[in-house]
Motif scaffolding. Sequence first.
Motif, PDB file in Angstrom:
ATOM      1  N   GLU A  53       1.009  -1.381   0.166  1.00 44.82           N
ATOM      2  CA  GLU A  53       0.457  -0.262  -0.176  1.00 44.82           C
ATOM      3  C   GLU A  53       1.011   1.191  -0.354  1.00 44.82           C
ATOM      4  OE1 GLU A  53      -2.340   0.004   2.978  1.00 44.82           O
ATOM      5  OE2 GLU A  53      -3.338  -2.717   2.940  1.00 44.82           O
ATOM      6  N   LYS A  54       0.571   2.131  -0.927  1.00 48.76           N
ATOM      7  CA  LYS A  54       2.352   2.630  -1.325  1.00 48.76           C
ATOM      8  C   LYS A  54       1.096   3.484  -0.465  1.00 48.76           C
ATOM      9  CE  LYS A  54       3.232   2.557  -5.875  1.00 48.76           C
ATOM     10  NZ  LYS A  54       3.204   3.397  -7.282  1.00 48.76           N
ATOM     11  N   VAL A  55       2.080   4.856   0.381  1.00 51.27           N
ATOM     12  CA  VAL A  55       2.223   6.266   1.396  1.00 51.27           C
ATOM     13  C   VAL A  55       2.562   6.728   0.713  1.00 51.27           C
ATOM     14  CG1 VAL A  55       2.183   6.920   3.592  1.00 51.27           C
ATOM     15  CG2 VAL A  55       2.688   4.607   3.327  1.00 51.27           C
ATOM     16  N   HIS A  56       1.296   8.186  -0.002  1.00 50.95           N
ATOM     17  CA  HIS A  56       1.585   9.559  -0.401  1.00 50.95           C
ATOM     18  C   HIS A  56       1.321  11.191   0.414  1.00 50.95           C
ATOM     19  CE1 HIS A  56       0.556   7.678  -4.654  1.00 50.95           C
ATOM     20  NE2 HIS A  56      -0.488   6.815  -3.641  1.00 50.95           N
ATOM     21  N   ARG A  57       2.456  10.851   0.035  1.00 50.11           N
ATOM     22  CA  ARG A  57       2.582  12.814   0.918  1.00 50.11           C
ATOM     23  C   ARG A  57       2.312  14.068   0.015  1.00 50.11           C
ATOM     24  NH1 ARG A  57       8.131  12.421   4.166  1.00 50.11           N
ATOM     25  NH2 ARG A  57       9.095  11.992   2.433  1.00 50.11           N
ATOM     26  N   ILE A  58       2.120  14.675   1.140  1.00 52.80           N
ATOM     27  CA  ILE A  58       1.247  16.348  -0.235  1.00 52.80           C
ATOM     28  C   ILE A  58       2.896  16.439  -0.202  1.00 52.80           C
ATOM     29  CG2 ILE A  58       0.427  18.202   0.500  1.00 52.80           C
ATOM     30  CD1 ILE A  58      -1.676  17.451   1.828  1.00 52.80           C
ATOM     31  N   PRO A  59       3.244  16.939  -1.625  1.00 57.61           N
ATOM     32  CA  PRO A  59       4.393  17.293  -1.821  1.00 57.61           C
ATOM     33  C   PRO A  59       4.668  18.834  -0.465  1.00 57.61           C
ATOM     34  CG  PRO A  59       3.518  17.799  -3.643  1.00 57.61           C
ATOM     35  CD  PRO A  59       2.556  17.255  -3.089  1.00 57.61           C
ATOM     36  N   VAL A  60       6.104  19.579  -0.230  1.00 57.96           N
ATOM     37  CA  VAL A  60       6.398  20.143   0.623  1.00 57.96           C
ATOM     38  C   VAL A  60       7.042  21.368  -0.941  1.00 57.96           C
ATOM     39  CG1 VAL A  60       6.704  20.584   2.903  1.00 57.96           C
ATOM     40  CG2 VAL A  60       7.261  18.919   1.549  1.00 57.96           C
ATOM     41  N   GLN A  61       7.444  20.653  -1.738  1.00 60.52           N
ATOM     42  CA  GLN A  61       7.812  21.527  -2.358  1.00 60.52           C
ATOM     43  C   GLN A  61       8.047  21.975  -4.092  1.00 60.52           C
ATOM     44  OE1 GLN A  61      11.127  24.385  -0.791  1.00 60.52           O
ATOM     45  NE2 GLN A  61       9.431  23.567   0.282  1.00 60.52           N
ATOM     46  N   CYS A  62       7.719  22.751  -4.913  1.00 60.25           N
ATOM     47  CA  CYS A  62       7.111  22.880  -5.982  1.00 60.25           C
ATOM     48  C   CYS A  62       8.623  23.435  -6.937  1.00 60.25           C
ATOM     49  CB  CYS A  62       5.955  23.306  -6.671  1.00 60.25           C
ATOM     50  SG  CYS A  62       4.465  22.514  -5.536  1.00 60.25           S
ATOM     51  N   LYS A  63       8.552  22.910  -7.670  1.00 63.85           N
ATOM     52  CA  LYS A  63       9.595  24.024  -8.926  1.00 63.85           C
ATOM     53  C   LYS A  63       8.352  24.658 -10.049  1.00 63.85           C
ATOM     54  CE  LYS A  63      13.280  23.653 -12.991  1.00 63.85           C
ATOM     55  NZ  LYS A  63      13.301  22.465 -13.528  1.00 63.85           N
ATOM     56  N   PRO A  64       9.037  26.091  -9.393  1.00 62.96           N
ATOM     57  CA  PRO A  64       7.769  27.377  -9.569  1.00 62.96           C
ATOM     58  C   PRO A  64       8.693  27.662 -11.812  1.00 62.96           C
ATOM     59  CG  PRO A  64       9.411  28.541  -8.983  1.00 62.96           C
ATOM     60  CD  PRO A  64      10.133  26.854  -8.213  1.00 62.96           C
ATOM     61  N   SER A  65       7.327  27.066 -12.222  1.00 64.45           N
ATOM     62  CA  SER A  65       8.536  28.521 -14.094  1.00 64.45           C
ATOM     63  C   SER A  65       8.287  29.442 -13.883  1.00 64.45           C
ATOM     64  CB  SER A  65       6.571  27.425 -14.572  1.00 64.45           C
ATOM     65  OG  SER A  65       5.892  28.334 -14.447  1.00 64.45           O
ATOM     66  N   GLN A  66       8.759  29.511 -15.190  1.00 69.84           N
ATOM     67  CA  GLN A  66       9.210  31.441 -15.311  1.00 69.84           C
ATOM     68  C   GLN A  66       8.217  31.737 -15.540  1.00 69.84           C
ATOM     69  OE1 GLN A  66      11.833  32.546 -16.061  1.00 69.84           O
ATOM     70  NE2 GLN A  66      12.615  30.659 -15.970  1.00 69.84           N
ATOM     71  N   PHE A  67       6.831  31.443 -15.873  1.00 68.88           N
ATOM     72  CA  PHE A  67       5.568  32.585 -15.281  1.00 68.88           C
ATOM     73  C   PHE A  67       5.418  32.982 -13.946  1.00 68.88           C
ATOM     74  CE2 PHE A  67       0.991  33.304 -15.300  1.00 68.88           C
ATOM     75  CZ  PHE A  67       0.998  34.451 -15.786  1.00 68.88           C
ATOM     76  N   ASP A  68       5.394  32.091 -13.117  1.00 71.48           N
ATOM     77  CA  ASP A  68       5.437  31.590 -11.477  1.00 71.48           C
ATOM     78  C   ASP A  68       7.076  33.389 -11.399  1.00 71.48           C
ATOM     79  OD1 ASP A  68       3.175  29.639 -11.745  1.00 71.48           O
ATOM     80  OD2 ASP A  68       4.482  28.416 -11.253  1.00 71.48           O
ATOM     81  N   LYS A  69       7.230  32.595 -11.549  1.00 68.31           N
ATOM     82  CA  LYS A  69       8.506  33.538 -10.877  1.00 68.31           C
ATOM     83  C   LYS A  69       8.397  35.270 -11.718  1.00 68.31           C
ATOM     84  CE  LYS A  69      12.546  30.025 -11.959  1.00 68.31           C
ATOM     85  NZ  LYS A  69      13.709  29.744 -12.003  1.00 68.31           N
ATOM     86  N   LYS A  70       7.739  34.992 -12.806  1.00 67.73           N
ATOM     87  CA  LYS A  70       6.850  36.442 -12.840  1.00 67.73           C
ATOM     88  C   LYS A  70       6.549  37.155 -12.176  1.00 67.73           C
ATOM     89  CE  LYS A  70       8.350  36.824 -17.836  1.00 67.73           C
ATOM     90  NZ  LYS A  70       8.897  36.795 -19.068  1.00 67.73           N
ATOM     91  N   ILE A  71       5.527  35.782 -12.092  1.00 61.52           N
ATOM     92  CA  ILE A  71       4.652  36.371 -10.657  1.00 61.52           C
ATOM     93  C   ILE A  71       4.843  36.330  -9.498  1.00 61.52           C
ATOM     94  CG2 ILE A  71       1.874  35.641  -9.731  1.00 61.52           C
ATOM     95  CD1 ILE A  71       0.998  34.134 -12.364  1.00 61.52           C
ATOM     96  N   LEU A  72       5.951  36.339  -9.119  1.00 55.58           N
ATOM     97  CA  LEU A  72       6.600  36.425  -7.776  1.00 55.58           C
ATOM     98  C   LEU A  72       7.246  37.515  -7.839  1.00 55.58           C
ATOM     99  CD1 LEU A  72       7.953  32.785  -7.334  1.00 55.58           C
ATOM    100  CD2 LEU A  72       5.505  34.221  -5.763  1.00 55.58           C
ATOM    101  N   LEU A  73       7.712  37.736  -8.957  1.00 58.11           N
ATOM    102  CA  LEU A  73       8.402  39.613  -8.793  1.00 58.11           C
ATOM    103  C   LEU A  73       7.733  40.598  -8.492  1.00 58.11           C
ATOM    104  CD1 LEU A  73      11.002  38.569 -11.542  1.00 58.11           C
ATOM    105  CD2 LEU A  73      11.462  39.279  -9.185  1.00 58.11           C
ATOM    106  N   TRP A  74       6.166  40.355  -9.474  1.00 56.35           N
ATOM    107  CA  TRP A  74       5.653  41.409  -9.805  1.00 56.35           C
ATOM    108  C   TRP A  74       4.637  41.529  -8.307  1.00 56.35           C
ATOM    109  CZ3 TRP A  74       0.153  41.349 -11.706  1.00 56.35           C
ATOM    110  CH2 TRP A  74      -0.891  42.538 -12.029  1.00 56.35           C
ATOM    111  N   THR A  75       4.284  40.799  -7.640  1.00 54.70           N
ATOM    112  CA  THR A  75       3.510  40.836  -6.471  1.00 54.70           C
ATOM    113  C   THR A  75       4.404  40.945  -4.885  1.00 54.70           C
ATOM    114  OG1 THR A  75       3.917  38.335  -6.167  1.00 54.70           O
ATOM    115  CG2 THR A  75       2.117  38.847  -7.216  1.00 54.70           C
ATOM    116  N   GLY A  76       5.429  41.488  -5.933  1.00 57.31           N
ATOM    117  CA  GLY A  76       6.697  42.112  -4.269  1.00 57.31           C
ATOM    118  C   GLY A  76       7.477  40.776  -3.689  1.00 57.31           C
ATOM    119  N   ARG A  77       7.185  39.009  -3.440  1.00 61.24           N
ATOM    120  CA  ARG A  77       7.730  38.437  -2.978  1.00 61.24           C
ATOM    121  C   ARG A  77       8.914  38.673  -2.977  1.00 61.24           C
ATOM    122  NH1 ARG A  77       4.140  35.130   0.283  1.00 61.24           N
ATOM    123  NH2 ARG A  77       1.691  35.341  -0.165  1.00 61.24           N
TER     124      ARG A  77
END
Length: 157
Positions: A53-77
């Motif tokens: 029985e596989k144990v699945h955990r919710i992932p803790v980390q995601c690799k942001p795409s280039q669009f996500d990086k632009k959004i993170l910059l635009w929102t001031g993160r």
Amino acid sequence: MLSVRRSVLRWGLEFTVRRPPQTVSSWPGWSPRIAGHLCSSSTQNPSGSESPEKVHRIPVQCKPSQFDKKILLWTGRFKSIDEIPPLLPPEMIDAARNKARVKTCYIMIGLTIIACFAVIASAKRAVERRESLTSWNLAKKAKWREEAALAAQAKAK
């Protein structure tokens, strides 16, 4: 009639095993947060071997795409692209997307209001010049009739 229905229902329930319907959210290892992201997660036990029985955990980390990086910059993160780490929590990316969505809506609302005032101003100027859509339409149709008459004369010769 009611007694017949009850007996049919009773008979139908005796021989069928009812299971609750399975929804997408009840699939093992599925989470709406990871549906569109490339996320790192571990499906192995700490001992290193996979159990039946596989144990699945919710992932803790995601690799942001280039669009996500632009959004993170635009929102001031983050201040620059170099400061963005290679892996981020999905909650941070979701929060940045929501903030960008709200900013975009505010910009669109502002542009709509500006466009409304521009249309009002141009309509007032058109009224001062005694122009209307009806007069434009009549002038255009008169021009078409003239061109059609000239074409008919040229064709008749």
